[in-house]
Write a protein that holds these residues in place. Structure first.
Motif, mmCIF file in Angstrom:
data_model
loop_
_atom_site.group_PDB
_atom_site.id
_atom_site.type_symbol
_atom_site.label_atom_id
_atom_site.label_comp_id
_atom_site.label_asym_id
_atom_site.label_seq_id
_atom_site.Cartn_x
_atom_site.Cartn_y
_atom_site.Cartn_z
ATOM 1 N N LYS A 103 5.050 -48.633 33.793
ATOM 2 C CA LYS A 103 3.257 -48.823 33.166
ATOM 3 C C LYS A 103 3.948 -49.516 31.859
ATOM 4 O O LYS A 103 4.649 -48.829 31.239
ATOM 5 N N LYS A 122 -6.281 -47.910 30.818
ATOM 6 C CA LYS A 122 -6.526 -46.158 30.740
ATOM 7 C C LYS A 122 -6.614 -45.754 29.412
ATOM 8 O O LYS A 122 -7.846 -44.384 29.116
ATOM 9 N N VAL A 141 2.405 -35.282 29.299
ATOM 10 C CA VAL A 141 2.939 -34.482 30.854
ATOM 11 C C VAL A 141 3.174 -35.973 31.521
ATOM 12 O O VAL A 141 1.618 -36.353 32.531
ATOM 13 N N GLY A 142 4.239 -35.921 32.282
ATOM 14 C CA GLY A 142 4.076 -37.524 33.118
ATOM 15 C C GLY A 142 4.234 -38.248 32.174
ATOM 16 O O GLY A 142 3.482 -39.913 33.273
ATOM 17 N N HIS A 148 2.083 -44.811 26.798
ATOM 18 C CA HIS A 148 1.051 -44.057 25.896
ATOM 19 C C HIS A 148 1.490 -43.693 24.793
ATOM 20 O O HIS A 148 0.220 -42.912 23.409
ATOM 21 N N ASP A 164 9.201 -36.467 31.691
ATOM 22 C CA ASP A 164 9.175 -37.143 33.004
ATOM 23 C C ASP A 164 10.242 -37.369 34.497
ATOM 24 O O ASP A 164 11.575 -37.265 32.931
ATOM 25 N N PRO A 165 10.679 -36.620 34.624
ATOM 26 C CA PRO A 165 11.248 -35.760 35.581
ATOM 27 C C PRO A 165 12.359 -37.061 35.808
ATOM 28 O O PRO A 165 13.015 -37.863 36.833
ATOM 29 N N SER A 166 10.959 -39.102 36.292
ATOM 30 C CA SER A 166 12.033 -39.712 36.792
ATOM 31 C C SER A 166 12.429 -40.827 35.163
ATOM 32 O O SER A 166 12.871 -41.378 34.525
ATOM 33 N N PHE A 169 12.792 -43.849 33.973
ATOM 34 C CA PHE A 169 11.907 -44.134 32.476
ATOM 35 C C PHE A 169 12.172 -44.047 31.329
ATOM 36 O O PHE A 169 12.052 -44.623 30.129
ATOM 37 N N LYS A 204 10.097 -31.968 33.787
ATOM 38 C CA LYS A 204 9.072 -31.338 34.682
ATOM 39 C C LYS A 204 8.218 -30.308 33.302
ATOM 40 O O LYS A 204 8.735 -29.811 32.640
ATOM 41 N N LEU A 205 7.110 -30.599 33.844
ATOM 42 C CA LEU A 205 6.570 -29.639 32.822
ATOM 43 C C LEU A 205 6.858 -28.648 32.612
ATOM 44 O O LEU A 205 6.869 -27.742 32.281
ATOM 45 N N GLU A 206 7.411 -27.638 34.190
ATOM 46 C CA GLU A 206 7.704 -26.337 34.595
ATOM 47 C C GLU A 206 9.044 -26.095 33.724
ATOM 48 O O GLU A 206 9.004 -25.018 34.257
ATOM 49 N N MET A 221 -1.485 -36.953 32.584
ATOM 50 C CA MET A 221 -2.733 -38.154 33.471
ATOM 51 C C MET A 221 -1.487 -38.137 34.220
ATOM 52 O O MET A 221 -0.613 -38.833 34.407
ATOM 53 N N GLY A 222 -2.222 -39.011 35.559
ATOM 54 C CA GLY A 222 -1.422 -39.190 37.186
ATOM 55 C C GLY A 222 -0.467 -37.974 36.888
ATOM 56 O O GLY A 222 0.432 -38.518 38.061
ATOM 57 N N VAL A 223 -1.364 -36.820 37.091
ATOM 58 C CA VAL A 223 -0.059 -35.655 37.611
ATOM 59 C C VAL A 223 0.120 -34.529 38.555
ATOM 60 O O VAL A 223 -0.049 -33.871 39.409
ATOM 61 N N ARG A 227 1.274 -32.839 42.380
ATOM 62 C CA ARG A 227 1.531 -30.827 42.500
ATOM 63 C C ARG A 227 0.967 -30.171 43.680
ATOM 64 O O ARG A 227 -0.133 -30.462 44.140
HETATM 65 N N1 SAH Z 1 0.552 -40.744 32.658
HETATM 66 C C1 SAH Z 1 0.796 -41.755 33.319
HETATM 67 C C2 SAH Z 1 2.156 -41.820 34.507
HETATM 68 C C3 SAH Z 1 1.729 -41.314 35.527
HETATM 69 S S1 SAH Z 1 2.442 -42.232 36.527
HETATM 70 C C4 SAH Z 1 -0.444 -42.751 33.741
HETATM 71 O O1 SAH Z 1 -1.094 -41.777 33.380
HETATM 72 O O2 SAH Z 1 -0.293 -43.940 32.954
HETATM 73 C C5 SAH Z 1 2.911 -39.986 37.071
HETATM 74 C C6 SAH Z 1 4.253 -39.558 36.572
HETATM 75 O O3 SAH Z 1 3.838 -37.875 36.360
HETATM 76 C C7 SAH Z 1 5.592 -40.223 37.033
HETATM 77 O O4 SAH Z 1 5.951 -40.938 36.048
HETATM 78 C C8 SAH Z 1 6.061 -39.240 38.126
HETATM 79 O O5 SAH Z 1 7.153 -39.268 37.730
HETATM 80 C C9 SAH Z 1 5.709 -37.504 36.351
HETATM 81 N N2 SAH Z 1 5.391 -36.073 37.549
HETATM 82 C C10 SAH Z 1 5.401 -35.848 38.303
HETATM 83 N N3 SAH Z 1 5.691 -34.707 38.525
HETATM 84 C C11 SAH Z 1 5.632 -33.954 37.323
HETATM 85 C C12 SAH Z 1 6.162 -32.806 37.312
HETATM 86 N N4 SAH Z 1 5.950 -31.473 37.915
HETATM 87 N N5 SAH Z 1 5.977 -32.920 35.512
HETATM 88 C C13 SAH Z 1 6.049 -34.036 34.787
HETATM 89 N N6 SAH Z 1 5.643 -34.529 35.243
HETATM 90 C C14 SAH Z 1 5.706 -35.488 36.515
#
Ligand code: SAH
Length: 347
Positions: A103, A122, A141-142, A148, A164-166, A169, A204-206, A221-223, A227
């Motif tokens: 990203k 985006k 979140v994520g 961003h 972000d759990p990865s 990053f 994670k958000l959880e 965004m993108g999450v 789920r």
């Molecule tokens: N928000 C950014 C990245 C999206 S990629 C964008 O829109 O460009 C999605 C990301 O969500 C990944 O980095 C992944 O690690 C994260 N993700 C996945 N499950 C998640 C969760 N339960 N809580 C928070 N982040 C999560």
């Protein structure tokens, strides 16, 4: 160079955030009470196998004098007229040690980190629809590498927290933050990240304490499609917000009427972890049912092969390889190609 982790080394990156969240005046004490233990558990009790290697790359980033930053342009940009050829060698080596970069983009002095995603596109699509960022405390979140989050800070947010759990990053984020910090002349501060109110938490958000009720804006965004339980995700987003707060939800959708939703039998665009792809109208109905107000679809957009592609900073397969080579309106599995919608609502 040897990389050492002392007990509680993570405080170098988080002490100021913990202090902010523990302050009774800020409405975050529910999180402040547990944050240190959550971080200790993550970084010290169960460290990731690559942590030493990533930290070593981070430690190689050169200290540069006279840094200037620009957070309000497509690439998060750092420049300095005192940046040397030697710095350039170290910087490239360090940033390459943190591959893959998904990203962005970022411009670190002479090095353009051309990421898999044009995350700026985006941002450009949503920015004008957001409640003004000025003075807001925001949860992303994520957040990925945090691209961003820097745009949010640039737009005037008072504080930005990303989860972000990865694990990689965090180091990409801290590499960027190092230069934001140098550009803000706070590098001599006893707490190194002091005064840069942007933090990435490896959760994670959880993991955010239930019913926090504190953020002004939450981005997801993108999450959501990752789920198994999208309504739980929406509920958790609601519960981190203060009354009147704003949610910005961006996720994969399908074309269709209210009530339509695709749950792929197996993979979607080669991803194993894709669960619910509702139509945007269905998503709005879920949000109404949960009690969100003022729900509006602000944009809908098919991801182009220019927006998501392999680059020298992310050389694995990308969107082109996930689509049907004979018909790019379909994924490799025959599903509709990735269409994303952004929905904004209040609580
Ligand atoms: N928000 C950014 C990245 C999206 S990629 C964008 O829109 O460009 C999605 C990301 O969500 C990944 O980095 C992944 O690690 C994260 N993700 C996945 N499950 C998640 C969760 N339960 N809580 C928070 N982040 C999560």
């Amino acid at each position: 160079m040897t990389t050492h982790f002392s007990e509680n080394w993570f405080l170098e990156f988080y002490a100021d955030l913990i202090e902010f969240m523990q302050d009774n005046e800020n409405n975050f004490t529910k999180w402040g009470d547990v944050l240190h233990d959550q971080l200790h558990e993550f970084y010290v009790t169960n460290p990731h196998g690559d942590m030493v290697r990533w930290k070593a790359s981070f430690d190689q980033l050169p200290n540069v004098e006279g840094v200037e930053k620009n957070l309000n342009t497509s690439a998060i940009t750092f420049s300095s007229d005192q940046f040397s050829l030697q710095d350039n060698g170290h910087l490239n080596h360090a940033l390459k040690g943190l591959l893959p970069w998904r990203k962005g983009p970022f411009q670190f002095f002479d090095t353009k980190v051309d990421t898999e995603w044009r995350s700026d596109w985006k941002w450009d699509r949503i920015e004008n629809h957001l409640a003004p960022m000025h003075g807001r405390i925001v949860l992303d979140v994520g957040c990925g590498s945090g691209y961003h989050m820097w745009r949010m800070l640039g737009a005037g947010a008072k504080r930005v927290v990303g989860v972000d759990p990865s694990k990689l990053f965090f180091w990409q984020f801290e590499a960027t933050k190092k230069y934001v910090k140098l550009a803000s002349n706070v590098s001599d501060s006893p707490i190194k990240s002091a005064n840069i109110p942007v933090h990435l938490l490896p959760f994670k958000l959880e993991d955010v304490p239930a019913k926090l009720g504190a953020f002004d804006t939450v981005f997801s965004m993108g999450v959501l499609y990752h789920r198994r339980s999208p309504l739980d995700h929406l509920t958790e987003l609601m519960q981190v917000l203060r009354p009147g707060g704003e949610v910005v939800l961006e996720t994969l959708v399908i074309e269709g009427e209210e009530g339509q939703v695709l749950v792929p039998d197996d993979r979607y665009a080669m991803m194993r972890n894709v669960w619910f792809l509702p139509s945007a109208a269905t998503l709005c109905q879920w949000m109404r049912r949960l009690g969100f107000k003022n729900i509006r679809i602000v944009e809908q957009n098919y991801t182009s092969l220019e927006e998501q592609k392999a680059t020298q900073w992310m050389s694995y397969n990308s969107l082109k390889d996930f689509l049907d080579p004979n018909d790019i309106t379909k994924t490799a599995e025959g599903h509709p190609a990735p269409l994303r919608a952004t929905i904004i609502a209040n609580i």
